[in-house]
Scaffold this motif. Sequence first.
Motif, short mmCIF file in Angstrom:
data_model
loop_
_atom_site.label_atom_id
_atom_site.label_comp_id
_atom_site.label_asym_id
_atom_site.label_seq_id
_atom_site.Cartn_x
_atom_site.Cartn_y
_atom_site.Cartn_z
N UNK A 92 -7.14 -73.24 -5.87
CA UNK A 92 -7.92 -73.94 -5.63
C UNK A 92 -6.75 -74.18 -5.24
N UNK A 93 -5.47 -74.92 -5.15
CA UNK A 93 -4.32 -75.24 -5.24
C UNK A 93 -3.48 -73.57 -4.50
N UNK A 94 -4.12 -72.76 -4.03
CA UNK A 94 -3.54 -72.06 -3.55
C UNK A 94 -4.74 -72.41 -2.34
N UNK A 95 -5.93 -71.89 -2.02
CA UNK A 95 -7.06 -72.32 -1.04
C UNK A 95 -6.40 -73.12 -0.58
N UNK A 96 -5.91 -74.75 -0.57
CA UNK A 96 -5.76 -76.10 -0.10
C UNK A 96 -4.77 -75.42 1.10
N UNK A 103 -9.82 -79.37 -3.33
CA UNK A 103 -9.88 -78.74 -4.04
C UNK A 103 -11.74 -79.19 -4.91
N UNK A 104 -12.14 -79.94 -4.59
CA UNK A 104 -13.49 -80.67 -5.19
C UNK A 104 -14.69 -79.79 -4.77
N UNK A 105 -14.31 -79.40 -3.01
CA UNK A 105 -15.02 -78.46 -2.40
C UNK A 105 -15.38 -77.56 -2.52
N UNK A 106 -14.58 -76.58 -4.04
CA UNK A 106 -14.26 -74.98 -4.16
C UNK A 106 -14.59 -74.94 -5.83
N UNK A 107 -16.24 -73.82 -5.62
CA UNK A 107 -16.83 -73.51 -7.05
C UNK A 107 -16.45 -72.25 -7.54
N UNK A 108 -15.65 -72.22 -8.49
CA UNK A 108 -15.87 -70.14 -9.26
C UNK A 108 -16.24 -70.31 -10.12
N UNK A 109 -17.43 -69.82 -10.17
CA UNK A 109 -18.75 -69.11 -11.35
C UNK A 109 -17.55 -67.69 -11.46
N UNK A 155 -8.98 -64.39 -5.39
CA UNK A 155 -9.96 -65.45 -5.26
C UNK A 155 -9.45 -66.37 -3.91
N UNK A 156 -8.32 -66.07 -3.63
CA UNK A 156 -7.58 -67.55 -2.79
C UNK A 156 -7.47 -66.28 -1.58
N UNK A 157 -7.48 -65.38 -1.69
CA UNK A 157 -7.35 -63.58 -0.41
C UNK A 157 -8.86 -64.41 0.33
N UNK A 158 -9.51 -64.27 -0.55
CA UNK A 158 -11.66 -63.74 -0.46
C UNK A 158 -12.01 -65.19 -0.10
N UNK A 159 -11.62 -66.44 -0.46
CA UNK A 159 -11.73 -67.98 0.77
C UNK A 159 -11.44 -67.46 1.47
N UNK A 160 -9.73 -67.86 2.27
CA UNK A 160 -9.49 -67.94 3.23
C UNK A 160 -9.73 -66.50 4.50
N UNK A 161 -10.14 -65.71 3.72
CA UNK A 161 -10.94 -64.81 4.55
C UNK A 161 -11.91 -65.04 4.84
N UNK A 162 -12.91 -65.83 4.39
CA UNK A 162 -14.42 -66.21 4.38
C UNK A 162 -14.28 -67.17 5.48
N UNK A 163 -13.14 -67.83 5.70
CA UNK A 163 -12.64 -69.29 6.56
C UNK A 163 -12.32 -68.86 7.37
N UNK A 164 -11.66 -67.59 8.04
CA UNK A 164 -11.07 -67.56 8.69
C UNK A 164 -12.55 -66.58 9.63
N UNK A 165 -13.23 -66.08 9.42
CA UNK A 165 -14.47 -65.33 9.35
C UNK A 165 -15.57 -65.82 9.69
N UNK A 166 -15.60 -67.74 9.49
CA UNK A 166 -16.76 -68.28 10.23
C UNK A 166 -17.16 -68.36 11.39
#
Length: 499
Positions: A92-96, A103-109, A155-166
């Motif tokens: 979460x820290x890296x994603x932010x 961080x509270x908006x990231x769910x990791x399961x 995890x951080x890379x996948x979220x960052x890419x998904x965010x970029x590909x919105x």
Amino acid sequence: MNRRTFLASGMTPALSAGIAAKAVGYRSGFAERDISPKIGMEKPGGLGPSYHTEFHDPCKVRAAVFDDGNKRVALVGVDTVAIGRYVVQAARKEIERRCGIAPESVLVAASHSHSSGPVARLHPSDYAHASPLMQKLAQERAGDLQYTADVIQQIAAAVTEADRKRVPALCGAGSGREDQVAFNRRHRMKNGLTWTHPGKGNPDMLDYAGPVDPEVGVVGSWDASGKLLGCVVNFACHATTSPRGISANWIYNMEQVIRGAMGPNAIVVFLPGACGDVTQVDNRSPYAERGGENGAAYVGGRIGAEVVKTLLTMHPGVLAPIDARSTLLRLNYRVPSPGRVERSLELVRKDPKAVNAADLGFAKRALLLHALTLKQPYEEVEVQAVQLGGAVFVTNPAELFCRYGLDLKAKSPFPKTFPVELANGWVGYVPTEDAFGPNGGGYETRIGVSRLETAAGTKMVNAGLELARQLKPGVVPERPKAGPFKAPWSYGNVPPELT
């Protein structure tokens, strides 16, 4: 895009043409990363160590980011048995840092795949206060720390890419039903107790001791051309079909079926439902279990087919508002008795070859729990609610019994409520309170396997409901209603024509 592609996505050209206009300010993006372990790495999920010797299919991080113009949330599924809280916090820290999602908006399961890689559930530093023996036991169960560090980055890379590909998108939420692949593994016995996996044909079995949850929860997202960008799937069943070798388990087969019907590039984010007592094994069936690849294909194939049906039934719209809440609970540890600690110490000090492997595994878990209680009497547990319009994902970090998930759904104010276990941390099994009563028992209640107070499940469900009630449910998009009656079909409003 041709007509065949539109039909495969469940969307007509006319409907898809309206997406860009309707999805003003609403966007979503999906991405995935490979986190397959290497041959020779430990295979998690057992009482004792075992190691990967071959490869079957890739383990992944799969991520989805949703944005309503006011807030972004990320939903992340990781192919592993469980994931430590420190791992989630680091990701979460890296994603932010990389893309600004809070961080509270990231769910990791964790998917709970028993054929995946050794992501850490605990960190050796958790036992810095403990004896050298406890530190050694903790090191054994720490997972592969270098592999875990790589997973954090992915995890951080996948979220960052998904965010970029919105891209502008419309989404839907729906539910299917699959009741042929998951069974409660706990059974009431003639001796008055409850056993886990009593064995096929056992004449002392009376009935299942708990329910299952057949709901297949699905959130789908389509781009302006009508192509399925990806979907989020929630279902309650252990990922223990375990085909030979490194594998995402039946989640891989589910993904293959969805991609075969909806497009080869659709990303499938899997978030497990409350299934601490639910697996693919039906102890009451007279038939032999489908094992390995056959079992994975059967379970994943049927769930995947239900996801496809649900996607085709959806009417995409805007799942808004988007929001997230989280809270921290202090839940007391169960405290092993002095006698249990002493017996466990005797076992771990013996030559491992002279001790039953299962007994040794349970002894180590009891001692590690005891060491934690010497540091502090409680565990800090996160509960989170992530809202997509009329759908809400409510998390817990446990292998939570199915009854709790059903209770959560029954009491939630949202049209669609999807419990997510093994999310944002790991605390072991959390059985229902009656599992600890005079007619309870079974594997999941053993001390060390179960680490938290007997009321932990109730407290987590109540905390999740409180978070859900702080949110304002949106609507789940539906097909437009038919207009007022005008006239019958002129060719059909006639009496029988006999001659």
